[in-house]
Design an enzyme around this catalytic site. Structure first.
Site, PDB file in Angstrom:
ATOM      1  CE  LYS A  74      -3.916  -0.102   0.000  1.00  0.00           C
ATOM      2  NZ  LYS A  74      -4.800  -0.264  -1.173  1.00  0.00           N
ATOM      3  CE1 TYR A  93      -1.713  -2.235  -7.341  1.00  0.00           C
ATOM      4  CE2 TYR A  93      -1.601  -3.464  -5.290  1.00  0.00           C
ATOM      5  CZ  TYR A  93      -1.834  -3.419  -6.647  1.00  0.00           C
ATOM      6  OH  TYR A  93      -2.193  -4.574  -7.320  1.00  0.00           O
ATOM      7  CD  GLU A 117      -0.929   3.032  -8.308  1.00  0.00           C
ATOM      8  OE1 GLU A 117      -0.328   2.054  -7.845  1.00  0.00           O
ATOM      9  OE2 GLU A 117      -0.862   4.181  -7.821  1.00  0.00           O
ATOM     10  CB  SER A 133      -9.456  -6.329 -11.332  1.00  0.00           C
ATOM     11  OG  SER A 133      -8.929  -5.035 -11.298  1.00  0.00           O
ATOM     12  CB  SER A 220     -23.480  -1.154 -21.104  1.00  0.00           C
ATOM     13  OG  SER A 220     -23.717  -0.293 -20.029  1.00  0.00           O
ATOM     14  CG  LEU A 240     -10.662   1.535 -15.479  1.00  0.00           C
ATOM     15  CD1 LEU A 240     -10.197   1.509 -14.033  1.00  0.00           C
ATOM     16  CD2 LEU A 240      -9.591   0.923 -16.373  1.00  0.00           C
ATOM     17  CB  ALA A 268     -15.753   0.794  -9.949  1.00  0.00           C
ATOM     18  CG  ASP A 270     -14.758   5.083  -9.358  1.00  0.00           C
ATOM     19  OD1 ASP A 270     -13.569   5.220  -9.065  1.00  0.00           O
ATOM     20  OD2 ASP A 270     -15.171   4.326 -10.262  1.00  0.00           O
ATOM     21  CB  VAL A 298     -15.220  -3.391   0.795  1.00  0.00           C
ATOM     22  CG1 VAL A 298     -13.797  -3.580   1.280  1.00  0.00           C
ATOM     23  CG2 VAL A 298     -16.190  -3.478   1.959  1.00  0.00           C
ATOM     24  CG  ASN A 300      -8.981  -2.889   1.596  1.00  0.00           C
ATOM     25  OD1 ASN A 300     -10.140  -2.817   1.972  1.00  0.00           O
ATOM     26  ND2 ASN A 300      -7.970  -3.047   2.433  1.00  0.00           N
TER      27      ASN A 300
HETATM   28  N1  LIG Z   1     -12.853  -2.708  -4.621  1.00  0.00           N
HETATM   29  C1  LIG Z   1     -11.669  -3.265  -4.769  1.00  0.00           C
HETATM   30  O1  LIG Z   1     -11.093  -3.839  -3.855  1.00  0.00           O
HETATM   31  C2  LIG Z   1     -11.001  -3.228  -6.119  1.00  0.00           C
HETATM   32  C3  LIG Z   1      -9.909  -4.056  -6.396  1.00  0.00           C
HETATM   33  C4  LIG Z   1      -9.365  -4.036  -7.682  1.00  0.00           C
HETATM   34  C5  LIG Z   1      -9.887  -3.169  -8.643  1.00  0.00           C
HETATM   35  N2  LIG Z   1     -10.928  -2.348  -8.318  1.00  0.00           N
HETATM   36  C6  LIG Z   1     -11.521  -1.411  -9.297  1.00  0.00           C
HETATM   37  O2  LIG Z   1     -12.473  -2.095 -10.108  1.00  0.00           O
HETATM   38  C7  LIG Z   1     -12.667  -1.322 -11.296  1.00  0.00           C
HETATM   39  C8  LIG Z   1     -12.700  -2.242 -12.507  1.00  0.00           C
HETATM   40  O3  LIG Z   1     -11.395  -2.776 -12.699  1.00  0.00           O
HETATM   41  P1  LIG Z   1     -11.134  -3.864 -13.841  1.00  0.00           P
HETATM   42  O4  LIG Z   1      -9.680  -4.194 -13.770  1.00  0.00           O
HETATM   43  O5  LIG Z   1     -12.122  -4.960 -13.756  1.00  0.00           O
HETATM   44  O6  LIG Z   1     -11.405  -2.995 -15.155  1.00  0.00           O
HETATM   45  P2  LIG Z   1     -11.375  -3.501 -16.665  1.00  0.00           P
HETATM   46  O7  LIG Z   1     -10.842  -2.375 -17.474  1.00  0.00           O
HETATM   47  O8  LIG Z   1     -10.750  -4.836 -16.772  1.00  0.00           O
HETATM   48  O9  LIG Z   1     -12.923  -3.705 -17.007  1.00  0.00           O
HETATM   49  C9  LIG Z   1     -13.834  -2.663 -17.162  1.00  0.00           C
HETATM   50  C10 LIG Z   1     -14.948  -3.122 -18.088  1.00  0.00           C
HETATM   51  O10 LIG Z   1     -15.950  -2.086 -18.121  1.00  0.00           O
HETATM   52  C11 LIG Z   1     -16.430  -1.992 -19.443  1.00  0.00           C
HETATM   53  N3  LIG Z   1     -17.115  -0.696 -19.583  1.00  0.00           N
HETATM   54  C12 LIG Z   1     -16.582   0.533 -19.775  1.00  0.00           C
HETATM   55  N4  LIG Z   1     -17.578   1.446 -19.830  1.00  0.00           N
HETATM   56  C13 LIG Z   1     -18.740   0.771 -19.677  1.00  0.00           C
HETATM   57  C14 LIG Z   1     -20.114   1.163 -19.636  1.00  0.00           C
HETATM   58  N5  LIG Z   1     -20.488   2.415 -19.787  1.00  0.00           N
HETATM   59  N6  LIG Z   1     -21.054   0.201 -19.436  1.00  0.00           N
HETATM   60  C15 LIG Z   1     -20.681  -1.094 -19.272  1.00  0.00           C
HETATM   61  N7  LIG Z   1     -19.408  -1.518 -19.317  1.00  0.00           N
HETATM   62  C16 LIG Z   1     -18.455  -0.594 -19.498  1.00  0.00           C
HETATM   63  C17 LIG Z   1     -15.190  -2.183 -20.304  1.00  0.00           C
HETATM   64  O11 LIG Z   1     -15.537  -2.529 -21.648  1.00  0.00           O
HETATM   65  C18 LIG Z   1     -14.499  -3.321 -19.557  1.00  0.00           C
HETATM   66  O12 LIG Z   1     -14.937  -4.592 -20.034  1.00  0.00           O
HETATM   67  C19 LIG Z   1     -11.527  -0.295 -11.310  1.00  0.00           C
HETATM   68  O13 LIG Z   1     -12.035   0.954 -10.898  1.00  0.00           O
HETATM   69  C20 LIG Z   1     -10.554  -0.821 -10.269  1.00  0.00           C
HETATM   70  O14 LIG Z   1      -9.778   0.204  -9.676  1.00  0.00           O
HETATM   71  C21 LIG Z   1     -11.483  -2.367  -7.086  1.00  0.00           C
END
Ligand SMILES: NC(=O)c1ccc[n+]([C@@H]2O[C@H](COP(=O)([O-])OP(=O)(O)OC[C@H]3O[C@@H](n4cnc5c(N)ncnc54)[C@H](O)[C@@H]3O)[C@@H](O)[C@H]2O)c1
Length: 373
Positions: A74, A93, A117, A133, A220, A240, A268, A270, A298, A300
């Protein structure tokens, strides 16, 4: 090189940057590895496991002082600021755009910061983000299984195909990405009806071949999303999300369309992102309710599966750690343009564009830094 693996001190962070097998690989290449006492305990590795792999167990202060590279998971926390010094390499990270105070400390102390990252591969993807992810998507679905239980404050739906009962519907927005695929794999294997919403037809075609026939794929768009909201039992957000976007895909008002017993899992997470009502939560307080819908956001998730996550993360980062250790940081950055993408700061200069833009700080392009090597 002398490499220090420190114990993570962030709340609820149980991962460790290097597992014993990774330590052995580094030792075999002639590097000295310090591991902080009990650094692996959260991932069920003992100090003896590390000693057998060739590491030297030491206290935190010794490691920060004697190591040329600090290898961790971290970002740097305030308790660690005092250890920062000129030329120290930090591989972790960093998330410099989210932690301005830390970024200023990194710059002031003139460390060399390389962020997992932001390291890319030849396709522009993020090889040190995607393994986490996948775990987050899987863990997020398992959280739905857990918090959906009546005894945990949920509405008591068993996310599994049960004779005589409607098959639960799991909708995954962004389901063709790394976290979405992880979630879909487990949700579908338990017999649920899984609906993936994504925007990328080419990836949808690829993913369709990997997942079973109880997974449906939809474009979508607003109409499909509203239709899904009405029938879904668990809505998962795996997009993402572009941090500069001001709109949402699911507005607070849309939650009224959802069944009262449904829930949202936002991977995600956010704040004010694709789902308006979502804000990030912690393992201490993972869920909250809005409009009667349980939210789990959550930030992480992988840390809940620390042993698995540490093994996956350590083996993903090991080639980069080894390249830095074998060649020296400057040569490694010069010869590997994908590793260079992760360079956040170099001896007082901020080199990560999105952080410079976000906080209106002076940027020194990464290419400019390596020109001088
Ligand atoms: N909560 C946690 O602990 C944790 C851990 C790891 C990653 N994350 C977060 O998870 C998120 C996703 O990461 P990832 O690696 O799976 O991303 P990724 O880029 O592999 O996948 C994102 C997907 O979203 C799709 N997409 C984009 N815009 C879209 C829309 N409008 N409608 C539908 N689909 C859409 C893309 O085509 C892609 O298939 C990131 O924000 C990452 O930081 C969170």
């Amino acid at each position: 090189m002398i490499i220090g693996v420190v114990k993570e001190i962030k709340n609820n962070e149980y991962r460790v940057a290097a597992v014993p097998s990774a330590v052995r690989e580094m030792v075999n290449r002639g590097h000295k590895i310090f591991v902080e006492k009990n650094a692996g305990i959260g991932s069920s590795y003992t100090d003896e496991d590390y000693e057998e792999a060739g590491a030297v167990i030491a206290d935190c202060e010794t490691i920060w002082k004697e190591s040329e590279m600090i290898y961790k998971v971290k970002e740097i926390l305030p308790q660690e600021y005092k250890y920062l010094r000129e030329g120290l390499i930090i591989l972790t990270y960093i998330h410099s755009n989210a932690h301005l105070e830390m970024t200023q400390k990194l710059l002031k102390s003139k460390v060399i910061g390389i962020a997992y990252e932001d390291v890319t591969d030849k396709d522009g993807k993020f090889p040190l983000l995607s393994p986490m992810s996948e775990l987050a998507g899987k863990g997020g679905f398992l959280a739905a299984l857990h918090y959906g239980q009546s005894v945990n404050g949920g509405r008591g739906i068993l996310l599994n195909r049960v004779s005589g009962v409607d098959t639960p519907v799991i909708t995954i927005i962004g389901g063709c990405g790394h976290s979405g695929m992880g979630a879909a794999e487990i949700a579908a294997s338990l017999g649920n009806k899984v609906i993936i919403l994504d925007v990328d037809k080419e990836i949808m075609d690829e993913v369709k071949l990997k997942l079973p026939s109880n997974v449906e794929f939809l474009y979508s768009n607003r109409l499909n999303l509203l239709r899904c909201l009405k029938e879904t039992d668990v809505l998962m957000n795996c997009i993402l999300w572009n941090k500069t976007r001001k709109d949402h895909l699911v507005y607070r008002d849309d939650l009224k369309l959802m069944k009262k017993c449904s829930m949202i899992v936002d991977i995600a997470c956010d704040d004010n992102g694709a789902i308006e009502s979502c804000h990030s939560t912690t393992h201490d307080e993972p869920i909250y309710f809005e409009e009667g819908i349980m939210h789990y956001c959550v930030d992480n998730v992988p840390s809940a599966f620390a042993r698995t996550a540490s093994v996956v993360l350590a083996h993903a980062t090991l080639p980069y750690a080894l390249e830095i250790a074998n060649k020296g940081c400057e040569r490694a950055l010069k010869e590997n343009k994908y590793l260079l993408k992760g360079l956040t700061c170099y001896k007082g200069k901020l080199t990560l564009e999105e952080t410079a833009v976000k906080h209106k700080l002076t940027l020194t392009p990464q290419e400019k830094i390596v020109e001088q090597f």
